[in-house]
Each structure stands twice: as structure tokens, then as C-alpha cells.
Design an enzyme around this catalytic site. Structure first.
Site, PDB file in Angstrom:
ATOM      1  N   SER A  46       0.792  -1.232   0.000  1.00 22.20           N
ATOM      2  CA  SER A  46       0.000   0.000   0.000  1.00 22.20           C
ATOM      3  C   SER A  46       0.821   1.277   0.000  1.00 22.20           C
ATOM      4  CB  SER A  46      -0.992   0.068   1.169  1.00 22.20           C
ATOM      5  OG  SER A  46      -1.895  -1.013   1.112  1.00 22.20           O
TER       6      SER A  46
ATOM      7  N   SER B  76      -2.818  -4.477  -2.680  1.00 22.73           N
ATOM      8  CA  SER B  76      -2.259  -3.211  -2.229  1.00 22.73           C
ATOM      9  C   SER B  76      -3.321  -2.122  -2.216  1.00 22.73           C
ATOM     10  CB  SER B  76      -1.103  -2.798  -3.156  1.00 22.73           C
ATOM     11  OG  SER B  76      -0.301  -1.795  -2.582  1.00 22.73           O
TER      12      SER B  76
ATOM     13  N   GLU C 116      -3.666   1.750  -2.766  1.00 22.71           N
ATOM     14  CA  GLU C 116      -3.137   3.057  -3.185  1.00 22.71           C
ATOM     15  C   GLU C 116      -4.278   4.060  -3.132  1.00 22.71           C
ATOM     16  OE1 GLU C 116      -0.172   0.290  -3.980  1.00 22.71           O
ATOM     17  OE2 GLU C 116      -2.195   0.222  -4.824  1.00 22.71           O
TER      18      GLU C 116
END
Length: 346
Positions: A236, A274, A276
Site C-alpha cells: 500500500s 495493495s 493506493e
């Protein structure tokens, strides 16, 4: 601590602000609380702590609730959390600082953010009610996340520590983070765009070693790989954009989206696991000015790329739970590669 820019690396053609940090934007300050503790594992102790809290403060906390600032959000991959983002999308306003921490500490930091808002403004909890903005990345490879290592009071400590000088690397929320197989964490950069300032701060905790690129140079493929560490490239990145240009929420959301392009330049593919997630805020109230939005887009992309590189450059070797160690990006081999590619000027 030197940065890559001190060695002659220039990302893009726009000039940075005097600090080359998000705090070049008028009214913005940043504070960290680093929680680093060694202890026997529970129940004998509280475990190994490599974590913390970072506060990005876009204006005086005592006035943010009653005079919120324009803001916007964007998501590249959503395996993560930014509390308050739904309200930002609905109203186009932000009314608390942005707090960053580890994944399983979001609730603790949220509680601390509420307490800080109540302490700063007597209207909170009676006339006005806040939904704090708290973003997270997973630092559990180094940090004992089964114990929530931060305290609610660390939020007020981060606010008290907030200032114009921004420490980077393994500090605050970045203490236990990993980027491209090397030690990651907090990084920041800024650009002057159309007479305004645009600043970016990242909490970098993503990517695999071979994907790392620096100003287009495939450093990750050319460097000796880092010692074995966290195997998953998913981790992340929270990106915070600030500007002193009076922009509306739609334009700020478009700026926030461009953080993803800056991450892509460094080698991110926004892996499936992840998160973002990005937020952008304007510190200047008033109607939107007529701007060359492409210059602002360029500023965000360039500043994001440099912020990630600053993270890697500032971070130091860090040990953690179960004797695990993440190495810092080696400076001299990287400089040699960048020099050989003609990326370092005078």
C-alpha cells in the site's frame, strides 16, 4: 541528511519549493510520533514495536471543523482504508488533519483524532461532529501488529510536534514500512506550479525490488537484490497532496488521481492486495482560480515520484520482530547507476 537532489538528480522541469516538502504549501505542517520498542512477546510484554503516527495538518485544528477546506480523493487500488473519504467525496471538504498509521491501529488513532478535535474546538460533539481522516499501511512484517502499539494520545503528540521541517524515512507512520524490498516510509517533495505551490507526502509501503525505477533508470534490475525480506510486493501507499491554489473538489480529486502516475514511474503496478489511496486538499478558501491544470498535474506526478525516492534515500536499516531486518537502499551503487545513465547534473 542529503537527498538525491543534492547529488544532482532532477525529476521534471518544475522547481521545488524552498524545503522541497509538502510544508512549502502555506498553512501545512507535519508531525511524527515514532513508536520503537523492544520487548518480549505477549503476554510477557507488548511485543516489538516498529510503528507510529504521522499528522499532516492543513490548517489550525481549532478552526478546521467550522471552516473546513476544499478536498478530493482518489483510489488506484482499494485494498486499504482512508476513513472520512466518503464524506470528502460527498461534501468536497476536509475538517480534520490527515493521520497516517499502521493498519490495525486505525481505530486507536481515530479515537485520538476525535479527542484532539474535541480539545481544539468546543463546538465538536455539541454542535459539530467529526469524521477524522485516518489512512493506513500494513507494517506487520517488522512490527508486532497483534498488539496495537500506538496510543490514542500519540495523535495529540503528533499534532504538538507538527512543524515545517519534515523528517523522512523510518519515522512516524513510516517506521515499519517497506518499499521495493528496501526500507520505506515517509517521503515528501514539492513543486512551484503557475505561481502556486503543490506539495506531496507519501507513506510508501509497496513494490518489488526488480520493479524499482529512478528517473526512468531500471535500478531494481541492475542493483544487487536486497536480502530476503517480505515476499509479497503488495503493501500500500497513502498519498497526500496539498496546494495553496484555491481549487474546487473536482479539480482536487483529479490532482489526487495523478499520485498514481507518480507511483507508476517508480515501478508500482498497484498490486491486487495493495491499497493506493490518495487525498488532496487546498489551503486557500474562495472560488477556484483559472489555472493551467496540466501544470498542476505535472507538479503532482513529479513531486510524487521524488517523494518516493526521498523515502528510500532517507530510510535506514531497520530490525523488527522475530529478528527480521530490512536494509536501506545502498547509496553508492545507486549513485553509480544514475551517474552512468546521465541522470546526475551539477
Amino acid at each position: 541528511m542529503t537527498r538525491l537532489r543534492d547529488h544532482g538528480l532532477r525529476i521534471g522541469s518544475l522547481d521545488p519549493g524552498p524545503r522541497n516538502a509538502i510544508t512549502d504549501v502555506a498553512g501545512v505542517s507535519v508531525g511524527h510520533v515514532t513508536v520503537r520498542r523492544d520487548a518480549p512477546p505477549p503476554p510477557a510484554g507488548s511485543g516489538v514495536a516498529r510503528t507510529g503516527v504521522t499528522a499532516i495538518v492543513p490548517g489550525p485544528p481549532e478552526t478546521l471543523v467550522r471552516r473546513p477546506l476544499n478536498a478530493g480523493t482518489a483510489v488506484l487500488n482499494g485494498a486499504g482504508e482512508l476513513t472520512g473519504s466518503i464524506q470528502i467525496r460527498e461534501w468536497g471538504r476536509i475538517e480534520t488533519p490527515v493521520y497516517l498509521t499502521s493498519t490495525m491501529a486505525v481505530g486507536r488513532v481515530y479515537d485520538g483524532a476525535v479527542a484532539a478535535a474535541v480539545a481544539a474546538d468546543e463546538s465538536v460533539g455539541t454542535e459539530n461532529f467529526v469524521i477524522p481522516v485516518v489512512g493506513e499501511c500494513d507494517d506487520g512484517w517488522l512490527n508486532d501488529a497483534r498488539t496495537v502499539q500506538v496510543e490514542a494520545a500519540d495523535v495529540s503528540r503528533a499534532l504538538e510536534a507538527a512543524g515545517s521541517d519534515v523528517a523522512e524515512g523510518a519515522v512516524g507512520a513510516g517506521t515499519g514500512m517497506i518499499a521495493f524490498g528496501w526500507k520505506g516510509g515517509i517521503g515528501t517533495s514539492s513543486r512551484i506550479a503557475g505561481g502556486a505551490t503543490v506539495g506531496v507526502l507519501v507513506l510508501a509501503n509497496y513494490g518489488s525490488a526488480r520493479q524499482l525505477r529512478m528517473d526512468g533508470v531500471p535500478v531494481g534490475q541492475l542493483l544487487e537484490p536486497p536480502p530476503a525480506g517480505r515476499q509479497s510486493p503488495a503493501g500500500s501507499c497513502i498519498g497526500v497532496v496539498a496546494t495553496d491554489a484555491p481549487l474546487d473538489t473536482h479539480t482536487l480529486s483529479r490532482l489526487a488521481r495523478r499520485v498514481g502516475l507518480g507511483l507508476a514511474r517508480t515501478g508500482s503496478v498497484a498490486h491486487d492486495g495493495s491499497g493506493e489511496i490518495f487525498v488532496a486538499v487546498s489551503t486557500s478558501p474562495g472560488p477556484e482560480i483559472d489555472v493551467d491544470v496540466n501544470t498542476f498535474f505535472t507538479a503532482v506526478v513529479d513531486a510524487t515520484e521524488e517523494a518516493v525516492l526521498n523515502t528510500l534515500w532517507a530510510a535506514e536499516d531497520t530490525d523488527g520482530r522475530e529478528g527480521r531486518v530490512i536494509r536501506a537502499l545502498p547509496h553508492e551503487p545507486v549513485l553509480e547507476l544514475l551517474r552512468g545513465a546521465g541522470r546526475l547534473g551539477n
